[in-house]
Write an enzyme that holds these catalytic residues in place. Structure first.
Site, PDB file in Angstrom:
ATOM      1  N   ASP A   1      -7.556  -2.137  -0.564  1.00 17.64           N
ATOM      2  CA  ASP A   1      -6.587  -3.001   0.116  1.00 17.64           C
ATOM      3  C   ASP A   1      -7.252  -4.373   0.279  1.00 17.64           C
ATOM      4  O   ASP A   1      -8.420  -4.455   0.681  1.00 17.64           O
ATOM      5  CB  ASP A   1      -6.272  -2.372   1.488  1.00 17.64           C
ATOM      6  CG  ASP A   1      -5.171  -3.080   2.263  1.00 17.64           C
ATOM      7  OD1 ASP A   1      -5.159  -4.330   2.285  1.00 17.64           O
ATOM      8  OD2 ASP A   1      -4.351  -2.386   2.892  1.00 17.64           O
TER       9      ASP A   1
ATOM     10  N   HIS B   1       0.795  -1.227   0.000  1.00 20.58           N
ATOM     11  CA  HIS B   1       0.000   0.000   0.000  1.00 20.58           C
ATOM     12  C   HIS B   1       0.829   1.279   0.000  1.00 20.58           C
ATOM     13  O   HIS B   1       0.290   2.366  -0.193  1.00 20.58           O
ATOM     14  CB  HIS B   1      -0.993  -0.002   1.175  1.00 20.58           C
ATOM     15  CG  HIS B   1      -2.336   0.551   0.815  1.00 20.58           C
ATOM     16  ND1 HIS B   1      -3.472   0.320   1.549  1.00 20.58           N
ATOM     17  CD2 HIS B   1      -2.726   1.341  -0.228  1.00 20.58           C
ATOM     18  CE1 HIS B   1      -4.493   0.941   0.988  1.00 20.58           C
ATOM     19  NE2 HIS B   1      -4.067   1.576  -0.092  1.00 20.58           N
TER      20      HIS B   1
ATOM     21  N   GLU C   1      -1.809  -4.780  -1.794  1.00 29.10           N
ATOM     22  CA  GLU C   1      -1.522  -5.701  -0.684  1.00 29.10           C
ATOM     23  C   GLU C   1      -1.786  -7.164  -1.013  1.00 29.10           C
ATOM     24  O   GLU C   1      -1.680  -8.020  -0.124  1.00 29.10           O
ATOM     25  CB  GLU C   1      -2.262  -5.294   0.603  1.00 29.10           C
ATOM     26  CG  GLU C   1      -1.786  -3.966   1.194  1.00 29.10           C
ATOM     27  CD  GLU C   1      -0.426  -4.043   1.885  1.00 29.10           C
ATOM     28  OE1 GLU C   1      -0.030  -5.148   2.329  1.00 29.10           O
ATOM     29  OE2 GLU C   1       0.262  -3.003   1.958  1.00 29.10           O
TER      30      GLU C   1
ATOM     31  N   ASP D   1      -7.042  -6.406   2.546  1.00 31.62           N
ATOM     32  CA  ASP D   1      -7.520  -6.683   3.905  1.00 31.62           C
ATOM     33  C   ASP D   1      -8.803  -5.928   4.255  1.00 31.62           C
ATOM     34  O   ASP D   1      -9.321  -6.078   5.368  1.00 31.62           O
ATOM     35  CB  ASP D   1      -6.413  -6.476   4.937  1.00 31.62           C
ATOM     36  CG  ASP D   1      -6.025  -5.017   5.150  1.00 31.62           C
ATOM     37  OD1 ASP D   1      -6.851  -4.124   4.940  1.00 31.62           O
ATOM     38  OD2 ASP D   1      -4.860  -4.787   5.556  1.00 31.62           O
TER      39      ASP D   1
ATOM     40  N   HIS E   1       3.984   0.952   4.294  1.00 29.43           N
ATOM     41  CA  HIS E   1       2.619   0.810   3.766  1.00 29.43           C
ATOM     42  C   HIS E   1       1.604   1.377   4.758  1.00 29.43           C
ATOM     43  O   HIS E   1       0.419   1.443   4.442  1.00 29.43           O
ATOM     44  CB  HIS E   1       2.285  -0.641   3.387  1.00 29.43           C
ATOM     45  CG  HIS E   1       2.252  -1.620   4.517  1.00 29.43           C
ATOM     46  ND1 HIS E   1       1.827  -2.925   4.363  1.00 29.43           N
ATOM     47  CD2 HIS E   1       2.595  -1.510   5.820  1.00 29.43           C
ATOM     48  CE1 HIS E   1       1.900  -3.565   5.518  1.00 29.43           C
ATOM     49  NE2 HIS E   1       2.363  -2.724   6.404  1.00 29.43           N
TER      50      HIS E   1
ATOM     51  N   ASP F   1      -3.809   3.636   7.509  1.00 28.40           N
ATOM     52  CA  ASP F   1      -2.499   3.940   6.903  1.00 28.40           C
ATOM     53  C   ASP F   1      -2.190   5.419   7.026  1.00 28.40           C
ATOM     54  O   ASP F   1      -1.792   6.092   6.069  1.00 28.40           O
ATOM     55  CB  ASP F   1      -2.465   3.486   5.428  1.00 28.40           C
ATOM     56  CG  ASP F   1      -2.604   1.970   5.313  1.00 28.40           C
ATOM     57  OD1 ASP F   1      -2.387   1.268   6.318  1.00 28.40           O
ATOM     58  OD2 ASP F   1      -2.937   1.489   4.210  1.00 28.40           O
TER      59      ASP F   1
ATOM     60  N   HIS G   1      -7.158  -0.796   7.707  1.00 28.36           N
ATOM     61  CA  HIS G   1      -6.268   0.164   8.384  1.00 28.36           C
ATOM     62  C   HIS G   1      -6.357   1.550   7.729  1.00 28.36           C
ATOM     63  O   HIS G   1      -6.533   1.634   6.518  1.00 28.36           O
ATOM     64  CB  HIS G   1      -4.809  -0.304   8.264  1.00 28.36           C
ATOM     65  CG  HIS G   1      -4.586  -1.743   8.593  1.00 28.36           C
ATOM     66  ND1 HIS G   1      -4.692  -2.742   7.647  1.00 28.36           N
ATOM     67  CD2 HIS G   1      -4.262  -2.352   9.757  1.00 28.36           C
ATOM     68  CE1 HIS G   1      -4.448  -3.907   8.226  1.00 28.36           C
ATOM     69  NE2 HIS G   1      -4.191  -3.711   9.507  1.00 28.36           N
TER      70      HIS G   1
ATOM     71  N   ASP H   1     -10.146  -0.397   3.434  1.00 23.63           N
ATOM     72  CA  ASP H   1      -8.974  -0.950   4.104  1.00 23.63           C
ATOM     73  C   ASP H   1      -9.361  -1.274   5.550  1.00 23.63           C
ATOM     74  O   ASP H   1     -10.211  -0.605   6.136  1.00 23.63           O
ATOM     75  CB  ASP H   1      -7.861   0.129   4.082  1.00 23.63           C
ATOM     76  CG  ASP H   1      -6.465  -0.402   4.365  1.00 23.63           C
ATOM     77  OD1 ASP H   1      -6.333  -1.388   5.111  1.00 23.63           O
ATOM     78  OD2 ASP H   1      -5.506   0.194   3.840  1.00 23.63           O
TER      79      ASP H   1
HETATM   80 MG    MG Z   1      -4.675  -2.766   5.413  1.00 28.55          MG
HETATM   81 MG    MG Z   2      -3.569  -0.489   3.598  1.00 27.24          MG
END
Ligand code: MG
Ligand code: MG
Length: 309
Positions: free
Chosen positions: A229, A99, A274, A231, A143, A130, A128, A126
């Protein structure tokens, strides 16, 4: 620019994480048939192959945890340039890569939008945010910093390229969050970024949350960049990622989001990031991400033949 022209750009970026394998991502998307799948929708597809980083360098950062900074800086230069250029011609789809590549794609698309006299909006899908800066990251994995960089957070000057057009944090919407570090939580509290965690999806439905954001983009005559992403998705359906977090988006939630994005007609660029093919199970995550990209570009789930996964 032609919204029915997809420009595939491989970005085998690995420097933003210590977990090896993301640099195989572009190959996995090609093996999963992304180009032909998009072409089957009647779109013009142009695969420009893989990008290479522009030779960089730069100073050593005092945070000893940080690694891969010169490489990420070099990729950021190359990706920002590629986004700005390809964004003028069609819809660039960046095949990651970790990422950290979004430091380049988001800043490049922000510059593209500024050239067109329009604001860039970013949909960040995502687990997260980030949103670490170089000073707050404790993992040192870059990332985890691209949104802080692209929105003009302090501490990047001299380490990553200067921003041509910082993204207004109020133009960023994050959906799917479920793993947020304390420093990121503090930053989210002040930045003005719109945040919808998994609970918000559970309580409201992803369609309501996304429709609201898309209305804002439309009213502002904005360009929309989508950063997806792996995830964001539940690891049960998308195991091929180095940062699995339980409780992610379901198959239908993800496809609904993509279908709504297509219907909006607002999307100008897309990151697929990712994917770690080394951790995948017989390509199922690469295939799912490919299907999601197809939904975003106009395919309906009900229109397709049954596929096992
Ligand atoms: Mg993530
Ligand atoms: Mg990410």
């Amino acid at each position: 620019m032609d919204t029915r022209r997809c420009i595939l750009i491989g970005a085998p970026v690995q420097a933003g994480t210590r977990r090896l394998g993301c640099d195989m991502g572009p190959s996995a998307y090609r093996a999963a048939g992304l180009g032909p799948v998009l072409a089957a929708l009647g779109l013009t597809v142009e695969d420009r192959g893989n990008l290479a980083p522009v030779a960089g360098g730069g100073p050593v950062h005092p945070n000893p945890a940080i690694h891969g900074l010169p490489e990420v800086a070099a990729w950021t230069i190359a990706l920002a340039r590629a986004a700005d250029e390809a964004g003028a011609e069609g819809v660039p789809i960046f095949l990651g890569g970790d990422h950290s590549l979004s430091a380049g794609t988001v800043s490049g698309m922000a510059l593209r939008a500024a050239r067109e006299g329009r604001p860039l909006f970013v949909l960040w899908l995502d687990a997260h945010p980030d949103l670490h800066t170089l000073d707050t990251t404790t993992s040192g994995n870059l990332h985890g910093v691209p949104m802080a960089y692209a929105t003009g957070a302090p501490g990047f000057a001299g380490y990553l390229p200067p921003l041509g057009a910082p993204v207004d944090p109020h133009h960023v919407c994050m959906i799917g969050l479920r793993s947020v570090d304390p420093a990121e939580r503090a930053a989210l509290g002040t930045a003005g970024i719109r945040v919808h965690d998994m609970r918000a999806i559970d309580e409201n439905g992803i369609g309501v949350l996304l429709a609201d954001f898309l209305d804002r983009v439309r009213r502002a005559d904005g360009l929309l960049h989508v950063s997806l992403d792996v995830d964001f998705l539940d690891p049960g359906i998308a195991p091929g990622v180095g940062t699995t977090v339980p409780g992610g988006a379901t198959f239908r939630e993800a496809h609904l989001a993509m279908e709504m994005l297509h219907d909006s007609g607002l999307v100008r660029s897309l990151d697929l990031v990712e994917l770690n093919p080394f951790l995948d199970e017989r390509g199922r995550t690469a295939l799912l991400m490919t299907d999601l990209a197809a939904s975003l570009m106009g395919r309906r789930v009900l229109d397709r033949p049954t596929r096992s996964f």
